[in-house]
Write an enzyme that holds these catalytic residues in place. Sequence first.
Site, mmCIF file in Angstrom:
data_model
loop_
_atom_site.group_PDB
_atom_site.id
_atom_site.type_symbol
_atom_site.label_atom_id
_atom_site.label_comp_id
_atom_site.label_asym_id
_atom_site.label_seq_id
_atom_site.Cartn_x
_atom_site.Cartn_y
_atom_site.Cartn_z
ATOM 1 N N ARG A 97 -1.243 3.470 -20.836
ATOM 2 C CA ARG A 97 -1.741 2.263 -21.492
ATOM 3 C C ARG A 97 -1.245 0.997 -20.777
ATOM 4 O O ARG A 97 -0.073 0.925 -20.375
ATOM 5 C CB ARG A 97 -1.315 2.226 -22.980
ATOM 6 C CG ARG A 97 0.161 1.933 -23.199
ATOM 7 C CD ARG A 97 0.573 1.952 -24.666
ATOM 8 N NE ARG A 97 0.110 0.814 -25.416
ATOM 9 C CZ ARG A 97 0.777 0.293 -26.455
ATOM 10 N NH1 ARG A 97 1.932 0.826 -26.857
ATOM 11 N NH2 ARG A 97 0.295 -0.740 -27.101
ATOM 12 N N ALA A 157 2.958 -1.522 -32.958
ATOM 13 C CA ALA A 157 2.123 -2.498 -33.677
ATOM 14 C C ALA A 157 2.556 -2.680 -35.127
ATOM 15 O O ALA A 157 2.338 -3.751 -35.720
ATOM 16 C CB ALA A 157 0.661 -2.066 -33.608
ATOM 17 N N GLU A 208 16.194 -2.349 -33.030
ATOM 18 C CA GLU A 208 14.754 -2.404 -32.729
ATOM 19 C C GLU A 208 14.576 -2.669 -31.233
ATOM 20 O O GLU A 208 15.268 -3.524 -30.680
ATOM 21 C CB GLU A 208 14.173 -3.560 -33.554
ATOM 22 C CG GLU A 208 12.758 -3.919 -33.267
ATOM 23 C CD GLU A 208 12.399 -5.325 -33.757
ATOM 24 O OE1 GLU A 208 11.218 -5.553 -34.002
ATOM 25 O OE2 GLU A 208 13.293 -6.188 -33.867
ATOM 26 N N TYR A 262 3.325 -2.539 -19.892
ATOM 27 C CA TYR A 262 4.340 -1.540 -20.284
ATOM 28 C C TYR A 262 4.889 -0.727 -19.113
ATOM 29 O O TYR A 262 5.850 0.029 -19.294
ATOM 30 C CB TYR A 262 3.756 -0.607 -21.355
ATOM 31 C CG TYR A 262 3.340 -1.357 -22.602
ATOM 32 C CD1 TYR A 262 4.286 -1.967 -23.411
ATOM 33 C CD2 TYR A 262 1.997 -1.493 -22.950
ATOM 34 C CE1 TYR A 262 3.905 -2.680 -24.541
ATOM 35 C CE2 TYR A 262 1.611 -2.203 -24.075
ATOM 36 C CZ TYR A 262 2.567 -2.796 -24.863
ATOM 37 O OH TYR A 262 2.198 -3.506 -25.982
ATOM 38 N N ARG A 307 3.920 -13.211 -25.923
ATOM 39 C CA ARG A 307 2.561 -12.667 -25.921
ATOM 40 C C ARG A 307 1.695 -13.364 -26.978
ATOM 41 O O ARG A 307 1.921 -14.521 -27.285
ATOM 42 C CB ARG A 307 2.652 -11.144 -26.108
ATOM 43 C CG ARG A 307 3.415 -10.476 -24.947
ATOM 44 C CD ARG A 307 3.490 -8.973 -25.112
ATOM 45 N NE ARG A 307 2.148 -8.380 -25.094
ATOM 46 C CZ ARG A 307 1.882 -7.116 -25.440
ATOM 47 N NH1 ARG A 307 2.881 -6.322 -25.815
ATOM 48 N NH2 ARG A 307 0.657 -6.651 -25.388
ATOM 49 N N ARG A 331 1.917 -11.330 -32.425
ATOM 50 C CA ARG A 331 3.110 -10.518 -32.136
ATOM 51 C C ARG A 331 4.405 -11.264 -32.468
ATOM 52 O O ARG A 331 5.490 -10.707 -32.412
ATOM 53 C CB ARG A 331 3.118 -10.056 -30.682
ATOM 54 C CG ARG A 331 1.996 -9.085 -30.373
ATOM 55 C CD ARG A 331 2.094 -8.488 -28.989
ATOM 56 N NE ARG A 331 0.780 -8.110 -28.512
ATOM 57 C CZ ARG A 331 0.172 -6.942 -28.777
ATOM 58 N NH1 ARG A 331 0.789 -6.019 -29.477
ATOM 59 N NH2 ARG A 331 -1.040 -6.694 -28.310
ATOM 60 N N HIS A 353 11.636 -3.416 -28.122
ATOM 61 C CA HIS A 353 10.271 -3.643 -27.635
ATOM 62 C C HIS A 353 10.300 -3.697 -26.121
ATOM 63 O O HIS A 353 11.105 -4.444 -25.542
ATOM 64 C CB HIS A 353 9.685 -4.943 -28.204
ATOM 65 C CG HIS A 353 9.544 -4.878 -29.687
ATOM 66 N ND1 HIS A 353 8.578 -4.094 -30.288
ATOM 67 C CD2 HIS A 353 10.285 -5.397 -30.680
ATOM 68 C CE1 HIS A 353 8.721 -4.174 -31.597
ATOM 69 N NE2 HIS A 353 9.763 -4.954 -31.865
ATOM 70 N N PRO A 403 3.145 3.867 -33.006
ATOM 71 C CA PRO A 403 1.824 4.186 -32.483
ATOM 72 C C PRO A 403 1.593 3.749 -31.046
ATOM 73 O O PRO A 403 2.042 2.673 -30.640
ATOM 74 C CB PRO A 403 0.873 3.441 -33.432
ATOM 75 C CG PRO A 403 1.716 2.461 -34.155
ATOM 76 C CD PRO A 403 3.089 3.033 -34.202
ATOM 77 N N ASN A 404 0.900 4.612 -30.334
ATOM 78 C CA ASN A 404 0.465 4.383 -28.945
ATOM 79 C C ASN A 404 1.587 4.453 -27.910
ATOM 80 O O ASN A 404 1.325 4.339 -26.717
ATOM 81 C CB ASN A 404 -0.294 3.047 -28.801
ATOM 82 C CG ASN A 404 -1.518 3.002 -29.682
ATOM 83 O OD1 ASN A 404 -2.352 3.901 -29.611
ATOM 84 N ND2 ASN A 404 -1.628 2.002 -30.545
ATOM 85 N N ASN A 435 11.206 1.727 -32.092
ATOM 86 C CA ASN A 435 10.168 0.822 -31.606
ATOM 87 C C ASN A 435 8.968 1.050 -32.518
ATOM 88 O O ASN A 435 8.221 2.006 -32.338
ATOM 89 C CB ASN A 435 9.808 1.112 -30.146
ATOM 90 C CG ASN A 435 8.775 0.116 -29.612
ATOM 91 O OD1 ASN A 435 8.154 -0.610 -30.379
ATOM 92 N ND2 ASN A 435 8.598 0.097 -28.303
HETATM 93 C C1 DQA Z 1 5.585 -3.042 -28.383
HETATM 94 C C2 DQA Z 1 5.023 -4.428 -28.672
HETATM 95 C C3 DQA Z 1 4.000 -4.367 -29.804
HETATM 96 O O1 DQA Z 1 3.474 -5.659 -30.058
HETATM 97 C C4 DQA Z 1 2.843 -3.460 -29.423
HETATM 98 O O2 DQA Z 1 1.938 -3.341 -30.502
HETATM 99 C C5 DQA Z 1 3.302 -2.126 -28.952
HETATM 100 C C6 DQA Z 1 4.496 -2.033 -28.115
HETATM 101 C C7 DQA Z 1 6.558 -3.045 -27.177
HETATM 102 O O3 DQA Z 1 7.291 -2.088 -27.038
HETATM 103 O O4 DQA Z 1 6.521 -3.978 -26.378
HETATM 104 O O5 DQA Z 1 2.625 -1.114 -29.168
HETATM 105 O O6 DQA Z 1 6.350 -2.629 -29.517
#
Ligand code: DQA
Length: 156
Positions: A17, A76, A97, A22, A106, A110, A99, A9-10, A73
């Site tokens: 964002r 959240a 995985e 990011y 952070r 997280r 990130h 998501p996102n 990835n």
């Molecule tokens: C993330 C880190 C997560 O905590 C966050 O919710 C994201 C992006 C990252 O790529 O740094 O949406 O996965």
Amino acid sequence: MKIMVIQGPNLNMLGVREQHIYGPVKLEQIHGQMKEFATQNNAEIDFFQSNLEGEIVDKIQECYGAVDGIIINPAAYTHTSIAIRDAIAAVGIATIEVHISNIHRREEFRKTNMIAAVCASSIVGFGPFGYHLAMIGLMQVISEVKAAQEAQATQE
Ligand code: DQA
């Protein structure tokens, strides 16, 4: 060699964002670079992004018997999703995985990670370059898995 990239998501909002966390690079640009690197290495690659947990679980299940490795990835859902963790464990496919940010530096929430324990490796905090590192790592892991399977087959 077939690789599936799954974005949670996102991540479709990358480039918009929280750029201070990011960065300015969009998801399509990251995928473009991954595609180029895959082609150079004779690998097939597909991309999937969803904001919905169940769709991510479905996509992981679809990978069973169809791909050699997954780069994910979970965004959240990393911090909450036992369903995604169980799906990765269920298919038994080599998974890395990624990130973009360093989740260990952070907010406290997280630091909870449901996913890492079922992955071959985790890459955090390198920005979009982490996806490139994940591809190099995943190709190595897939080669090792295939070599082990071939060795097993010759013994039987
Ligand atoms: C993330 C880190 C997560 O905590 C966050 O919710 C994201 C992006 C990252 O790529 O740094 O949406 O996965």
